[in-house]
Design an enzyme around this catalytic site. Sequence first.
Site, PDB file in Angstrom:
ATOM      1  N   HIS A   3      -2.669   1.120   7.041  1.00 18.54           N
ATOM      2  CA  HIS A   3      -3.174   0.933   5.481  1.00 18.54           C
ATOM      3  C   HIS A   3      -2.965   2.587   4.879  1.00 18.54           C
ATOM      4  CE1 HIS A   3      -4.461  -1.228   1.152  1.00 18.54           C
ATOM      5  NE2 HIS A   3      -5.207   0.246   1.374  1.00 18.54           N
ATOM      6  N   CYS A  14       0.868  -1.192  -0.247  1.00 19.31           N
ATOM      7  CA  CYS A  14       0.124   0.174   0.154  1.00 19.31           C
ATOM      8  C   CYS A  14       1.070   1.720  -0.441  1.00 19.31           C
ATOM      9  CB  CYS A  14      -0.938   0.124   1.403  1.00 19.31           C
ATOM     10  SG  CYS A  14      -0.287   0.001   2.685  1.00 19.31           S
ATOM     11  N   HIS A  64      -5.572   2.088  -4.466  1.00 19.23           N
ATOM     12  CA  HIS A  64      -4.669   1.941  -3.253  1.00 19.23           C
ATOM     13  C   HIS A  64      -4.459   0.076  -4.024  1.00 19.23           C
ATOM     14  CE1 HIS A  64      -8.362  -0.841  -0.660  1.00 19.23           C
ATOM     15  NE2 HIS A  64      -7.991  -1.231  -2.053  1.00 19.23           N
TER      16      HIS A  64
END
Length: 338
Positions: free
Chosen positions: A302, A254, A314
């Site tokens: 994240h 990520c 993402h």
Amino acid sequence: MGSHRRPAPSGLDRGARSAALCVLSVAAAFGSLPAAGAAPEDDVRARVDRLYEEAERATEAYNKADDRADGLSEQVGLAQDRLARQQDRVNALRDALGSLAGAQYRSGGIDPSLALLFSTDPDGYLDKAAALDRIGVRQAGELRRLNSALRVLGQQREEAGRKLAELEESRRDVARNKRLVERKLAVARRLLNTLSADEREAFGRASRSARGALPEFGGSAAPSGRAAAALAAARSALGRPYVWGATGPSGFDCSGLMQWSYAQAGVALPRTSQEQRHAGRQVPLAEARPGDLVTYRSDASHVGMYVGGGQVIHAPHPGAAVRYDPVGMMPVSSVTRP
């Protein structure tokens, strides 16, 4: 911003597992099987979600330790270069001091009064004596410089030793977090393999669902040219696989996707999602604009990039490619505009 990071492992267990082994592995990992009356597939999905979250935290810890190891390795190299140069200076000062001492000895090492008494050229002797005094003063200066250089050499040796110890500690952190990520992802994969194809598809759909009410969003235009360029780069990565510890261009985790995308726009972001949260001005979620970084969960483990229309792009988790998802797919921690 170029990357010299070592190729990241996928951490996935690709061996075939029987159903019996899978059940035993799951039981061992969690200490118990689903409670009576609970839907097994719901329990499995919840556990996989939790494992992915834990693996992502471990991945960001791995990224942080790996990034620190890279920086420390460079610092160790610079410290060793300084140490070598200082050692050369000490050696040169020692040589100069030895030459001065030899010249003084060869010019006469007897008592000055006796040397003058037996000299056939008293005026010449006095000239030599004055020269010897100057040599003595210079010798004393060289000795002081040598002592100072030796002190600096000792300090630089200690600094290089500390940097080496820190580097070894960071490398141990890298290895420890790597093992942790691989272990959690292996368990998650075995759990997913207990689900039917339809159940796995349902799990994928559920992971895209918005969770909770969302605000009305502002404009859909990127706030700057560099944000627009970073968003274009992120979109060019659509469909590329999630690979933990990777910063592209063939695979991403990520924070690696965010770092790579902004690097294409000439902006250097830090490596981890926790650091990226502070890599710019924070704005309310309702004011999010395309190119803004959206971090999730209270620990910012994240991160995605806002694209407009209540969506982010993402790298979700292993087994899922770079994609669009609702910005509210999990609790939002912050929105940062680099």
